[in-house]
Design a protein around this motif. Sequence first.
Motif, mmCIF file in Angstrom:
data_model
loop_
_atom_site.group_PDB
_atom_site.id
_atom_site.type_symbol
_atom_site.label_atom_id
_atom_site.label_comp_id
_atom_site.label_asym_id
_atom_site.label_seq_id
_atom_site.Cartn_x
_atom_site.Cartn_y
_atom_site.Cartn_z
ATOM 1 N N PHE A 1 100.927 87.293 95.295
ATOM 2 C CA PHE A 1 99.707 86.741 95.882
ATOM 3 C C PHE A 1 99.617 85.283 95.457
ATOM 4 N N LEU A 2 100.006 84.406 96.373
ATOM 5 C CA LEU A 2 100.155 82.992 96.067
ATOM 6 C C LEU A 2 98.879 82.401 95.487
ATOM 7 N N GLY A 3 99.056 81.686 94.387
ATOM 8 C CA GLY A 3 97.915 81.054 93.734
ATOM 9 C C GLY A 3 97.236 81.937 92.709
ATOM 10 N N ILE A 4 97.682 83.196 92.605
ATOM 11 C CA ILE A 4 97.089 84.122 91.633
ATOM 12 C C ILE A 4 98.203 84.599 90.693
ATOM 13 N N PRO A 5 98.239 84.135 89.457
ATOM 14 C CA PRO A 5 99.279 84.588 88.532
ATOM 15 C C PRO A 5 99.294 86.112 88.423
ATOM 16 N N GLY A 6 100.475 86.672 88.266
ATOM 17 C CA GLY A 6 100.587 88.113 88.223
ATOM 18 C C GLY A 6 99.747 88.754 87.146
ATOM 19 N N ASN A 7 99.740 88.155 85.951
ATOM 20 C CA ASN A 7 98.957 88.752 84.864
ATOM 21 C C ASN A 7 97.454 88.679 85.135
ATOM 22 N N VAL A 8 97.030 87.694 85.927
ATOM 23 C CA VAL A 8 95.618 87.602 86.314
ATOM 24 C C VAL A 8 95.267 88.726 87.276
ATOM 25 N N MET A 9 96.140 88.993 88.238
ATOM 26 C CA MET A 9 95.906 90.097 89.166
ATOM 27 C C MET A 9 95.853 91.430 88.428
ATOM 28 N N VAL A 10 96.737 91.601 87.450
ATOM 29 C CA VAL A 10 96.743 92.841 86.662
ATOM 30 C C VAL A 10 95.410 93.017 85.947
ATOM 31 N N ARG A 11 94.918 91.952 85.306
ATOM 32 C CA ARG A 11 93.659 92.048 84.566
ATOM 33 C C ARG A 11 92.470 92.233 85.500
ATOM 34 N N ALA A 12 92.489 91.558 86.642
ATOM 35 C CA ALA A 12 91.382 91.665 87.592
ATOM 36 C C ALA A 12 91.276 93.084 88.149
ATOM 37 N N LEU A 13 92.426 93.691 88.454
ATOM 38 C CA LEU A 13 92.408 95.066 88.954
ATOM 39 C C LEU A 13 92.033 96.041 87.842
ATOM 40 N N ASP A 14 92.480 95.750 86.637
ATOM 41 C CA ASP A 14 92.131 96.601 85.506
ATOM 42 C C ASP A 14 90.621 96.634 85.312
ATOM 43 N N ALA A 15 89.988 95.486 85.494
ATOM 44 C CA ALA A 15 88.525 95.406 85.359
ATOM 45 C C ALA A 15 87.819 96.248 86.419
ATOM 46 N N LYS A 16 88.489 96.459 87.540
ATOM 47 C CA LYS A 16 87.927 97.286 88.609
ATOM 48 C C LYS A 16 88.347 98.756 88.490
ATOM 49 N N GLY A 17 89.134 99.068 87.448
ATOM 50 C CA GLY A 17 89.525 100.447 87.221
ATOM 51 C C GLY A 17 90.866 100.841 87.808
#
Length: 418
Positions: free
Chosen positions: A342-358
């Motif tokens: 997802f361009l512009g979104i670092p992979g580890n950021v996407m992992v943490r963002a989804l983790d926050a959503k469960g």
Amino acid sequence: MDFEHYFDWAATAPSDEKILRESLEIALQYDGNPSATHKIGASARKILEEARESCAKTLGVSKNQVIFTSGGTESDHIPLLSILNSPKKGRIILSAIEHPALREECAMLKKQGFEVVSVNPDKNGFVTADSILENLTPDTLFVTVMAVNNETGCVQPVCEIADAITKWANGKKKPHFHVDCVQAAGKIPLDLSHKGIDSAALSAHKISGPRGIGILYLSKPVNSFLVGGGQEQNIRSGTENLFGAVAFAKCLEKFFIKKNVLRPSQIIQISNKNFGSLSEMEMVIEKERHAFNRFEKQKEWTVDFLKKLKSLEKCRLVPALREDFSEDAQSHFSPWVVQAAFLGIPGNVMVRALDAKGFCISTGSACSAKKQSRPILAAMNASREIQDSAVRFSFGPATTKKAMDELFEAVKDIVSEF
């Protein structure tokens, strides 16, 4: 734990509680050392050998070709390290997309004087038979190419590679060909008995079994470099893990996907010499059909998920061939693994963002989670932007279509926020 929104099955599969409890009950009843010569030990040995026989029957190989190990890593190491017994140091060929269990161990062997050649995949992540043939030399001792890549889901043409190596040897002693099947067994139709495949690694915890138990398939014995008490045909010494062996056998019986699944009308035509009764054979075949049908259903669900991801402007499916939704193109991938950037979104950021959503996902191999490099994507010549933003979604038999739809909606929400 609630695993409804767990999408990191490629790292480890949630345990099959029923199988693990049943296996533990059996192990508690036979608590002797399977290698002991007294009656209690002999009883444990009988259960161990029944588990081995069950694994062999499911895998379609001979009982003496099944070696129990501590997991996928050891199953990779045993045949590789056996070359240390070779009279001369020669060449090792591995694909650049191998798991760290092989990639890092080959690096250690290079320090010991072996020549190590890493073969890159093409831009879509596939290692061809020709690319292996180009690097074969008379002193090549060992070749390894994994069956399914744990990050991209690319199904490698290991049978073609096995045939090519055999033909190249032309009747002379050929290099040992090893296949890491950790992401293949119980995930895609698999045939270990293909001529030219000398060894293969399997791991129970990838198919809802316990951690700490694996299988090394050997077409014929190797001269193990690591020795000890002589258990497992003197190939893998150490007190046998009875609980793990029983559980692995049950998991394989439930989840293993065979290439040729029989129709109910064919059951009566089969010799039942390996079964206690026709009803037992029917039960086994029904399990095989269930595993195959679940695999077919996952293919449909994954294509739908891919199409939805592709609709997001910032999304890039990795590799690009995954954007071809035809049945032929998708047949080259495991439906249980999807990689997307997802361009512009670092992979580890996407992992943490989804983790926050469960939702649980990963950026790639759990064994390399703390490392910033992405060697597999780099070998595919992926751009730095793709490497930095790629994440992995992986599914399993308990995954539901509803949960996958909810995962997409969560991803869509996060993408819209950037």
